[in-house]
Design a protein around this motif. Structure first.
Motif, PDB file in Angstrom:
ATOM      1  N   UNK A   1      -0.671   6.743   2.176  1.00 17.11           N
ATOM      2  CA  UNK A   1       0.192   5.763   1.514  1.00 17.11           C
ATOM      3  C   UNK A   1       1.003   6.428   0.420  1.00 17.11           C
ATOM      4  N   UNK A   2       2.264   6.025   0.266  1.00 19.11           N
ATOM      5  CA  UNK A   2       3.073   6.633  -0.785  1.00 19.11           C
ATOM      6  C   UNK A   2       2.749   6.007  -2.137  1.00 19.11           C
ATOM      7  N   UNK A   3       3.263   6.622  -3.184  1.00 21.37           N
ATOM      8  CA  UNK A   3       2.953   6.182  -4.544  1.00 21.37           C
ATOM      9  C   UNK A   3       3.421   4.744  -4.760  1.00 21.37           C
ATOM     10  N   UNK A   4       4.567   4.391  -4.194  1.00 19.06           N
ATOM     11  CA  UNK A   4       5.087   3.026  -4.349  1.00 19.06           C
ATOM     12  C   UNK A   4       4.075   1.998  -3.840  1.00 19.06           C
ATOM     13  N   UNK A   5       3.532   2.246  -2.650  1.00 14.27           N
ATOM     14  CA  UNK A   5       2.607   1.288  -2.064  1.00 14.27           C
ATOM     15  C   UNK A   5       1.339   1.161  -2.905  1.00 14.27           C
ATOM     16  N   UNK A   6       0.856   2.286  -3.411  1.00 14.06           N
ATOM     17  CA  UNK A   6      -0.360   2.255  -4.228  1.00 14.06           C
ATOM     18  C   UNK A   6      -0.119   1.544  -5.562  1.00 14.06           C
ATOM     19  N   UNK A   7       1.028   1.805  -6.178  1.00 15.61           N
ATOM     20  CA  UNK A   7       1.325   1.167  -7.453  1.00 15.61           C
ATOM     21  C   UNK A   7       1.589  -0.330  -7.284  1.00 15.61           C
ATOM     22  N   UNK A   8       2.064  -0.719  -6.111  1.00 16.11           N
ATOM     23  CA  UNK A   8       2.381  -2.128  -5.860  1.00 16.11           C
ATOM     24  C   UNK A   8       1.161  -3.013  -6.071  1.00 16.11           C
ATOM     25  N   UNK A   9      -0.026  -2.490  -5.749  1.00 18.40           N
ATOM     26  CA  UNK A   9      -1.249  -3.279  -5.861  1.00 18.40           C
ATOM     27  C   UNK A   9      -2.144  -2.839  -7.017  1.00 18.40           C
ATOM     28  N   UNK A  10      -1.651  -1.921  -7.843  1.00 16.82           N
ATOM     29  CA  UNK A  10      -2.493  -1.355  -8.890  1.00 16.82           C
ATOM     30  C   UNK A  10      -2.919  -2.391  -9.924  1.00 16.82           C
ATOM     31  N   UNK A  11      -2.052  -3.361 -10.234  1.00 13.66           N
ATOM     32  CA  UNK A  11      -2.367  -4.349 -11.266  1.00 13.66           C
ATOM     33  C   UNK A  11      -3.105  -5.572 -10.726  1.00 13.66           C
ATOM     34  N   UNK A  12      -3.191  -5.685  -9.427  1.00 15.14           N
ATOM     35  CA  UNK A  12      -3.790  -6.885  -8.849  1.00 15.14           C
ATOM     36  C   UNK A  12      -5.309  -6.880  -9.026  1.00 15.14           C
ATOM     37  N   UNK A  13      -5.848  -8.063  -9.311  1.00 15.09           N
ATOM     38  CA  UNK A  13      -7.295  -8.245  -9.424  1.00 15.09           C
ATOM     39  C   UNK A  13      -7.816  -8.845  -8.110  1.00 15.09           C
ATOM     40  N   UNK A  14      -8.893  -8.284  -7.573  1.00 15.18           N
ATOM     41  CA  UNK A  14      -9.500  -8.775  -6.336  1.00 15.18           C
ATOM     42  C   UNK A  14     -10.839  -9.416  -6.684  1.00 15.18           C
ATOM     43  N   UNK A  15     -10.915 -10.743  -6.722  1.00 13.19           N
ATOM     44  CA  UNK A  15     -12.129 -11.430  -7.200  1.00 13.19           C
ATOM     45  C   UNK A  15     -13.357 -11.134  -6.347  1.00 13.19           C
ATOM     46  N   UNK A  16     -14.503 -11.079  -6.998  1.00 16.45           N
ATOM     47  CA  UNK A  16     -15.791 -10.979  -6.322  1.00 16.45           C
ATOM     48  C   UNK A  16     -16.655 -12.140  -6.794  1.00 16.45           C
TER      49      UNK A  16
END
Length: 585
Positions: A152-167
């Protein structure tokens, strides 16, 4: 099944909500056809826990029956081009299988194949281990995670970097805990390549230390400069900022939107549909939006997605927070946008359906409008897909229908829009059923009594129950006798649905039947033993292409001889060409 539940379910379908169960006889078909349509959320009939347990049992049973099939099914379900693009099952399946077979020969490779398409899949994979109590992620699966991240390129990784995935775990303050993409990267840290490891260190570092760690990552450097005050076009382009980020920085004004629309490709088609309300409220005239919609292609968009936008424009929309306790977003109706959504639908429908007139028959039972299409927060339900696809087919045929053991036709009125007809269908009488042979015979009778009504070439039965296989359906003796009295021969020696179709052929001409189990986000087509009958499960972008290919081949029954890849225990059980296709993943 408890009596109280049986009574409730019995009021909905004559089958008593007991879908025809393939799990005992055909574990591969059960996984592919029934669980290919699994929502993995709370459904009308079961809790989410029950759905997950049933799915896991089917997945593991198929893997025991044929080693590697479960893994290949997971990869097939997730693949957005050759497979089904199912983002739900695409991360759940490898988590279950990796925990069950941590050192197996498929674990690393197929963890990679399932997770390689989107960065959030990697984070979701980790959340499943915690939420399902699967223990630690095996080392082989961590290697697969690292391989997926490396692609995955840096753009794709950064796109989801701030997202929280609830558990499901809760923090000390009582709130649900969550994981981030960087947490998943940390789990696979020992196997990350140099570039991904550098990005991991940047994301893992405190904010005040990130400046130096961004050096050498051009996209990060450009973004930091843009948001630091140098909002140049060069930094906007090099930083690959999204429209949402640009609007957050520059404001949602008429001038901003005019600048965005003036740059070709800056606002993708799907985003254009999603931002219609914002553009209109910012002062962009409906005429401008109509002209913009007519010049776009909207490739990959589906009618039900446009339908949900139309509904929000006509009725307003509301969203609740994660707990479901309070509203976090409320939008008033903007009916002036309705023509724009109709225009978008026109573009979406170009080349969508196979050739020939099609009749959509929608199950509109209560369960169809409780099953969310694509996740618990989705406003679209499988019933919305059923009614809008049926209404789309009526654009050429002139009518659509709902069904139970009978068929209830809804004519398309002059100048009536597709979305209005879909709304009318939802208010119809047909509450579905898993046996449709009687519906076919009753439709033959209705068409014979209305000789001027156009004859469909293909019948699509949209439901959320697993249809009884065509071979074991039943027919009303009174209806069979009605046909015979009118000189239409009826062969009682063949399967009931086949006999019904033979009667159609004699009375009305050629026809094919597609039994479409819509109970999921995504699924797989399965040929039946009966000519002119195709069984589909779930929903995906390739479904109509499969129908076209099947009809181009003459819509035959499955070949009697099993393919070479089929195990001895499958021989003679009609495994279907789709199982062999899954084996290629």
């Amino acid at each position: 099944m408890p009596r109280v539940l049986r009574d409730v379910v019995g009021s909905l379908t004559h089958e008593g909500a007991a879908a025809f169960d393939l799990s005992k006889t055909d574990p591969l078909l059960h996984l592919t056809f029934t669980k290919g349509a699994a929502l993995l959320e709370e459904s009308f009939y079961r809790t989410q826990v029950g759905e997950i347990r049933s799915y896991a049992a089917a997945l593991l049973a198929a893997e025991r029956h044929e080693r590697g099939f479960g893994w290949k099914f997971g990869a097939y379900m997730r693949d957005p081009v050759k497979g089904k693009g199912n983002r739900i099952q695409g991360s759940v399946a490898p988590a279950i299988l990796a925990a069950a077979d941590p050192d197996g020969p498929f674990t690393e490779e197929y963890t990679f194949r399932c997770l390689q398409h989107r960065a959030d899949d990697v984070a979701l994979f980790l959340t499943h281990f915690e939420n399902l109590g699967l223990g630690e992620v095996p080392q082989s699966a961590r290697k697969g995670m690292a391989r997926a991240l490396a692609g995955m390129d840096v753009y794709q990784l950064l796109k989801y970097a701030r997202r929280q995935f609830p558990v499901m775990r809760r923090r000390k303050n009582g709130q649900h805990a969550s994981l981030r993409l960087v947490d998943a990267m940390g789990v696979a840290k020992a196997y990350l390549d140099e570039r991904t490891l550098k990005l991991y260190r940047y994301l893992h570092a405190p904010t005040r230390e990130r400046g130096a760690l961004a050096a050498g990552l051009e996209l990060l450097e450009a973004r930091r400069a843009f948001f630091g005050g140098d909002a140049s076009v060069e930094h906007f382009v090099n930083g690959r900022l999204s429209t949402e980020q640009a609007l957050s920085f520059m404001g949602s004004t008429g001038e901003t939107w005019r600048r965005v629309l003036d740059v070709p490709g800056l606002l993708p088609d799907l985003a254009f549909k999603g931002y219609l309300r914002a553009m209109y409220l910012a002062g962009i005239p409906v005429e401008v939006l109509l002209a913009e919609a007519r010049r776009r292609r909207f490739a990959g968009l589906w009618p039900h997605q446009v339908y949900m936008g139309w509904q929000a424009a006509m009725n307003g929309s509301n969203r609740m927070d994660f707990s479901g306790d309070e509203w976090v977003f409320q939008a008033a109706p903007v009916p002036a946008l309705a023509p724009v959504f109709e225009s978008i639908l026109e573009r979406v429908c170009e080349g969508l359906l196979p050739q020939g007139l099609s009749l959509g028959l929608a199950d509109i039972s209560g369960s169809m409008f409780s099953a969310a299409l694509g996740g618990a927060k989705s406003t679209a339900k499988v019933g919305d897909v059923a009614v809008v696809l049926s209404a789309v087919m009526a654009r050429e045929l002139g009518y659509a229908a709902t069904f139970s053991d009978d068929v209830f036709v809804e004519e398309r009125r002059p100048k009536q829009g597709v979305f209005e007809l879909a709304t009318r269908l939802r208010e119809g009488k047909g509450w579905g059923g898993t046996q449709v042979a009687n519906s076919v015979v009753n439709l033959v009778a209705q068409l014979l009594e209305a000789p001027s009504r156009p004859r469909p070439r293909t019948l699509y039965f949209f439901s959320d129950m697993q249809f009884h296989p065509p071979e074991v359906q039943t027919l009303s003796p009174a209806r069979v006798e009605w046909l015979r009295e009118r000189g239409i021969a009826f062969d009682a020696s063949v399967p009931p649905l086949q006999a019904a179709l033979q009667a159609w052929h004699r009375a009305l001409g050629p026809v094919d039947v597609v039994l479409w189990n819509l109970a999921a986000y995504d699924a797989s087509p399965l040929p039946s033993r009966v000519p002119n009958v195709l069984m589909l499960s779930g929903f995906d972008a390739n479904s109509f292409r499969h129908v076209s290919a099947w009809q181009a081949a003459g819509s035959p029954a499955a070949p009697e001889k099993p393919a070479s890849a089929v195990t001895d225990s499958d021989a003679g059980k009609n495994p279907g060409v789709e199982l062999d296709f899954i084996r290629t993943f």
